[in-house]
Structure formats: structure tokens, C-alpha cells
Design a protein around this motif. Structure first.
Motif, PDB file in Angstrom:
ATOM      1  N   MET A  37       0.847  -1.206   0.000  1.00  0.00           N
ATOM      2  CA  MET A  37       0.000   0.000   0.000  1.00  0.00           C
ATOM      3  C   MET A  37       0.883   1.257   0.000  1.00  0.00           C
ATOM      4  O   MET A  37       1.801   1.381   0.801  1.00  0.00           O
ATOM      5  CB  MET A  37      -0.887  -0.025   1.255  1.00  0.00           C
ATOM      6  N   ALA A  38       0.608   2.148  -0.911  1.00  0.00           N
ATOM      7  CA  ALA A  38       1.439   3.336  -1.036  1.00  0.00           C
ATOM      8  C   ALA A  38       1.293   4.238   0.182  1.00  0.00           C
ATOM      9  O   ALA A  38       0.243   4.278   0.819  1.00  0.00           O
ATOM     10  CB  ALA A  38       1.032   4.106  -2.288  1.00  0.00           C
ATOM     11  N   LYS A  39       2.361   4.925   0.472  1.00  0.00           N
ATOM     12  CA  LYS A  39       2.314   5.900   1.549  1.00  0.00           C
ATOM     13  C   LYS A  39       2.387   7.293   0.939  1.00  0.00           C
ATOM     14  O   LYS A  39       3.277   7.579   0.148  1.00  0.00           O
ATOM     15  CB  LYS A  39       3.481   5.694   2.501  1.00  0.00           C
ATOM     16  N   VAL A  40       1.462   8.143   1.332  1.00  0.00           N
ATOM     17  CA  VAL A  40       1.479   9.515   0.843  1.00  0.00           C
ATOM     18  C   VAL A  40       2.010  10.423   1.942  1.00  0.00           C
ATOM     19  O   VAL A  40       1.534  10.403   3.068  1.00  0.00           O
ATOM     20  CB  VAL A  40       0.075   9.979   0.403  1.00  0.00           C
ATOM     21  N   LEU A  41       3.012  11.194   1.545  1.00  0.00           N
ATOM     22  CA  LEU A  41       3.734  12.012   2.496  1.00  0.00           C
ATOM     23  C   LEU A  41       3.707  13.454   2.018  1.00  0.00           C
ATOM     24  O   LEU A  41       3.923  13.709   0.834  1.00  0.00           O
ATOM     25  CB  LEU A  41       5.164  11.497   2.435  1.00  0.00           C
ATOM     26  N   VAL A  42       3.408  14.391   2.915  1.00  0.00           N
ATOM     27  CA  VAL A  42       3.501  15.788   2.503  1.00  0.00           C
ATOM     28  C   VAL A  42       4.661  16.444   3.241  1.00  0.00           C
ATOM     29  O   VAL A  42       4.895  16.183   4.424  1.00  0.00           O
ATOM     30  CB  VAL A  42       2.175  16.568   2.761  1.00  0.00           C
ATOM     31  N   VAL A  43       5.422  17.242   2.501  1.00  0.00           N
ATOM     32  CA  VAL A  43       6.523  18.000   3.103  1.00  0.00           C
ATOM     33  C   VAL A  43       6.038  19.438   3.174  1.00  0.00           C
ATOM     34  O   VAL A  43       5.801  20.083   2.146  1.00  0.00           O
ATOM     35  CB  VAL A  43       7.801  17.878   2.247  1.00  0.00           C
ATOM     36  N   THR A  44       5.834  19.933   4.378  1.00  0.00           N
ATOM     37  CA  THR A  44       5.118  21.185   4.542  1.00  0.00           C
ATOM     38  C   THR A  44       5.741  22.036   5.649  1.00  0.00           C
ATOM     39  O   THR A  44       6.609  21.556   6.387  1.00  0.00           O
ATOM     40  CB  THR A  44       3.620  20.874   4.837  1.00  0.00           C
ATOM     41  N   SER A  45       5.336  23.303   5.750  1.00  0.00           N
ATOM     42  CA  SER A  45       5.978  24.164   6.761  1.00  0.00           C
ATOM     43  C   SER A  45       5.250  25.469   7.070  1.00  0.00           C
ATOM     44  O   SER A  45       5.509  26.089   8.083  1.00  0.00           O
ATOM     45  CB  SER A  45       7.383  24.549   6.316  1.00  0.00           C
ATOM     46  N   GLY A  46       4.402  25.916   6.167  1.00  0.00           N
ATOM     47  CA  GLY A  46       3.863  27.258   6.345  1.00  0.00           C
ATOM     48  C   GLY A  46       4.835  28.281   5.783  1.00  0.00           C
ATOM     49  O   GLY A  46       4.604  28.893   4.750  1.00  0.00           O
ATOM     50  N   LYS A  47       5.961  28.442   6.437  1.00  0.00           N
ATOM     51  CA  LYS A  47       6.947  29.437   6.011  1.00  0.00           C
ATOM     52  C   LYS A  47       7.701  28.990   4.752  1.00  0.00           C
ATOM     53  O   LYS A  47       7.912  27.802   4.548  1.00  0.00           O
ATOM     54  CB  LYS A  47       7.942  29.627   7.152  1.00  0.00           C
ATOM     55  N   GLY A  48       8.083  29.957   3.939  1.00  0.00           N
ATOM     56  CA  GLY A  48       8.857  29.662   2.730  1.00  0.00           C
ATOM     57  C   GLY A  48      10.349  29.682   3.033  1.00  0.00           C
ATOM     58  O   GLY A  48      10.788  30.257   4.030  1.00  0.00           O
ATOM     59  N   GLY A  49      11.119  29.034   2.185  1.00  0.00           N
ATOM     60  CA  GLY A  49      12.574  29.098   2.280  1.00  0.00           C
ATOM     61  C   GLY A  49      13.184  28.300   3.409  1.00  0.00           C
ATOM     62  O   GLY A  49      14.367  28.463   3.721  1.00  0.00           O
ATOM     63  N   VAL A  50      12.406  27.421   4.032  1.00  0.00           N
ATOM     64  CA  VAL A  50      12.952  26.670   5.164  1.00  0.00           C
ATOM     65  C   VAL A  50      13.628  25.368   4.728  1.00  0.00           C
ATOM     66  O   VAL A  50      14.393  24.780   5.498  1.00  0.00           O
ATOM     67  CB  VAL A  50      11.865  26.355   6.224  1.00  0.00           C
ATOM     68  N   GLY A  51      13.330  24.908   3.501  1.00  0.00           N
ATOM     69  CA  GLY A  51      13.987  23.686   3.011  1.00  0.00           C
ATOM     70  C   GLY A  51      13.042  22.571   2.594  1.00  0.00           C
ATOM     71  O   GLY A  51      13.447  21.422   2.516  1.00  0.00           O
ATOM     72  N   LYS A  52      11.797  22.894   2.284  1.00  0.00           N
ATOM     73  CA  LYS A  52      10.829  21.865   1.866  1.00  0.00           C
ATOM     74  C   LYS A  52      11.262  21.183   0.568  1.00  0.00           C
ATOM     75  O   LYS A  52      11.295  19.949   0.474  1.00  0.00           O
ATOM     76  CB  LYS A  52       9.430  22.475   1.640  1.00  0.00           C
ATOM     77  N   THR A  53      11.575  21.990  -0.430  1.00  0.00           N
ATOM     78  CA  THR A  53      11.910  21.419  -1.738  1.00  0.00           C
ATOM     79  C   THR A  53      13.224  20.638  -1.672  1.00  0.00           C
ATOM     80  O   THR A  53      13.333  19.532  -2.198  1.00  0.00           O
ATOM     81  CB  THR A  53      11.968  22.548  -2.788  1.00  0.00           C
TER      82      THR A  53
END
Ligand SMILES: Nc1ncnc2c1ncn2[C@@H]1O[C@H](COP(=O)(O)OP(=O)(O)O)[C@@H](O)[C@H]1O
Ligand SMILES: [Mg+2]
Lengths: 91, 270
Positions: free
Chosen positions: B1-17
């Protein structure tokens, strides 16, 4: 310091030109706002699929037409995954 | 079963990408099928960080609007066979991202991959909400700095209320990824302490990624840092975080100042 860092550290010296080249290719493309590329790929995909289907049963996901843009030339990558030819003929 | 993961933060430029690319590559290197999805419509970046920008023709919006099949929009990484990227649109506006469309694409991705990693845009609006909506797991990317911690707290609240899991009475499993951690400044007491961040946000710690020039080098080259310099401190920290995601029990190591003798000599005494 700069002497030492060039000896012991691997600065960003070598990666910056790569970054510049990548950006130049990307921005040249984005500024022209090309929509025709996706049209071309869609048409190629449909027509290639037609041709293949005349001879081999293939799923449309198994025919892939992708593009890799270069500085002066781009590469079209056409990927066709066909079923085992022998067994498909028998069935 | 696939796992869906979100990389999130609210603030920009913190290192999500950066984190999406590094973790995606690290997970794919263990042989699992991974797709990283860019939800930052209008400001796509994940393709650049992954070095796939020259091969983008179709994007998430094209798939949602039916202009392209998912398979046409997916770009297979050139270095790791089990890693793919689904780019965001650079030209359309965010409204093209419909809830039904996203649901359909996520369902299809779940069928094809083991891990679906969604790179959220900054902010707390529609784009960020759609990116987290289908998540089973969330990686909350936080810098040890007041505004980032505050935004993360807000995001944690949203993960507990506006996601599909939350609406169904379940919970999104949340993990804290502390990034851009500067050991030297921490030693001087100039940064929020790790313990304090953990206590304030009170979600389990997935890893601590040190601030490092290797990250800039990686983005220059268009490679996740886990591939461009696998032995560097940030790459190791990301690789360990990926192993924890897979369920391994590994103790989190706090990055320390790794300056050698020379650096110390040249910094002088203080
Ligand atoms: N550990 C790190 N060390 C040094 N620079 C970093 C690190 N993580 C991220 N960065 C840099 O910070 C900037 C923002 O990172 P990015 O991943 O794009 O953040 P986001 O997606 O949250 O906006 C980029 O320039 C990136 O190279
Ligand atoms: Mg980003």
C-alpha cells in the motif's frame, strides 16, 4: 584563507557554471512561452501508437514520447514497451 | 500500500523542496518506487533542484485537466530508475488545481508507487491545503527560529483538522524535520534550542539537517544532496531520516561543529 580553502575545501567554484548553463537553457525556453511542444508530443504519441497497434497490441501507457531540451538541439526519446512477441502471437 | 507524504511548513525558504528531493532520492535508492510531486503551482522549483527541468513538457495541471495522461507527465530520474517527478505548472494559476482533480491523480499515483511525496507550497492557503489533504504522513520542516516554529505550529493544527484523514476521524502521522541547523550558532546560544523546539511543537523528531554549502552546490548541479555529495553531513542526515521513515529505529544525531584545525586556527581566539 582562500589558499587553504581551495586546497582543503571543495567550494562552489565548479558548480556555479553548471548552474548558469542550466538556467540559460531553461529561461530561453520559458521566455518563448512554448505551448507547441506539448501539442507536438501529443500528436506524435497518438500517431506512433496507431502505427504500432497495427502490428502489436500495446497499451497506450507503454508508448512514451518524451523530450530533453538542449542548447542547440533537443532529443526526442521514444520508448515503446512491447509484450513478449512470441506469446502474443499465439494467443 | 502506497504511503502519501507531505513536506510542509507554512513558512517559505525553510527547506521543503530541498528535503523533498533529498528524501525522495534516499528512499528510491533503497529500491522503492518513489514519486515526488511539486504542488507549487506558478513557482515550480522541484524540477530544477532535481535536474529535470529540461525534460518538463506536461505537468500536474495538464493531467488534472485531461490534456495529458499521468504517464506522459511523469519524468523518470536519469540516475535512479525507481525515482520519478511530477512537475507543477509554471504558467497556470493555482485555481486550476481542483480538489477532485488532485484526488484523482493521487489515487492513480498510489497505485503506481510505494511512496508519493508532495512538496507543498509555502503559506496556509489552497495550494498548501491541497498538498496535505491526502497525506498519511507529514514532514513538518522547521528552522530553529521563531517565525518558522510559529508557522509550523499553525500547519500542525491544519494537519489535525483539514485533511482527509482528520475528517475521517483519523490522524496524519506527523514528523518534525529540523533543517538549516547551524551548530556553531547553536553552540553560541544564538539559535532556539532543539529541546525547546521539540517541546513547543511536541511531534516526534525525524532528523536534524545541518546548514551546509553542499546544499547550494547540489542545487547548482541539479541533484538531490543525497546524490551529489552522499558523504556530506546534510546528505547523511537526510539518509538517516529516510531510514526512520521506513520504520528503522535510529537515534537522531545532533550535528556538531565539524570545523577542522585550520578553520579554528584562522578564526582566531575568542
Ligand atoms: N541545509 C541547508 N543548508 C544550506 N542551505 C539550505 C539548506 N536547506 C535549504 N537551503 C537553501 O535554502 C533555500 C530555500 O530552500 P528550499 O528547499 O527551496 O525551501 P522551501 O521549499 O521551503 O521554500 C534554498 O536556497 C536552499 O538551497
Ligand atoms: Mg519549495
Amino acid at each position: 584563507m582562500s589558499l587553504f580553502s581551495s586546497f582543503f575545501g571543495r567550494g562552489n567554484k565548479t558548480s556555479a557554471p553548471v548552474a548558469r548553463d542550466r538556467l540559460q537553457i531553461l529561461l530561453a525556453h520559458e521566455r518563448t512561452g512554448e505551448a507547441s511542444e506539448s501539442d507536438l508530443l501529443s500528436k506524435l504519441h497518438a500517431e506512433i501508437l496507431e502505427v504500432i497497434k497495427k502490428h502489436i497490441p500495446v497499451d497506450q501507457d507503454k508508448v512514451q514520447v518524451k523530450l530533453d531540451r538542449g542548447n542547440s538541439v533537443s532529443m526526442l526519446e521514444i520508448d515503446i514497451e512491447v509484450p513478449q512477441l512470441k506469446s502474443s502471437r499465439r494467443s | 500500500m502506497a504511503k502519501v507524504l507531505v513536506v510542509t511548513s507554512g513558512k517559505g525558504g525553510v527547506g521543503k523542496t530541498t528535503s523533498t528531493a533529498a528524501l525522495g532520492a534516499a528512499l528510491a535508492q533503497t529500491g522503492q518506487n518513489v514519486v515526488v510531486v511539486d504542488f507549487d503551482v506558478g513557482l515550480r522549483n522541484l524540477d530544477l533542484v532535481m535536474g529535470a527541468e529540461r525534460r518538463v513538457v506536461f505537468d500536474l495541471i495538464n493531467v488534472i485537466q485531461g490534456d495529458a495522461k499521468l504517464s506522459q507527465a511523469l519524468i523518470r530520474d536519469k540516475r535512479i530508475e525507481t525515482l520519478s517527478i511530477l512537475p507543477a505548472s509554471q504558467t497556470r494559476d493555482k485555481d486550476a488545481l481542483t480538489a477532485e482533480g488532485v484526488a484523482r491523480v493521487m489515487q492513480e499515483l498510489r497505485e503506481k508507487f510505494d511512496w508519493v511525496i508532495c512538496d507543498s507550497p509555502a503559506g496556509i492557503e489552497r495550494g498548501a491545503q491541497l498538498a496535505m489533504y491526502h497525506a498519511d504522513y507529514a514532514i513538518v520542516v522547521t528552522n530553529p527560529e521563531v517565525s518558522s516554529v510559529r508557522d509550523s505550529d499553525r500547519i500542525i493544527g491544519m494537519l489535525d483538522s483539514t485533511t482527509e484523514k482528520a475528517k475521517g476521524g483519523g490522524k496524519v502521522e506527523k514528523h518534525l524535520l529540523l533543517t538549516r541547523y547551524d551548530p556553531a550558532r547553536a553552540a553560541r546560544g544564538e539559535m532556539l534550542r532543539i529541546e525547546d523546539v521539540l517541546e513547543i511543537l511536541s511531534i516526534p523528531l525525524l532528523g536534524i539537517i545541518p546548514e551546509s554549502e553542499e546544499v547550494l552546490r547540489a542545487s547548482n548541479l541539479g541533484a538531490p544532496v543525497t546524490l551529489s555529495s552522499p558523504d556530506s553531513p546534510p546528505a547523511r542526515a537526510y539518509a538517516e531520516a529516510a531510514r526512520r521513515l521506513e520504520g528503522e529505529k535510529l537515534e537522531v544525531t545532533v550535528p556538531t561543529e565539524r570545523k577542522g584545525l585550520f578553520a579554528r586556527l584562522f578564526k582566531g581566539r575568542n
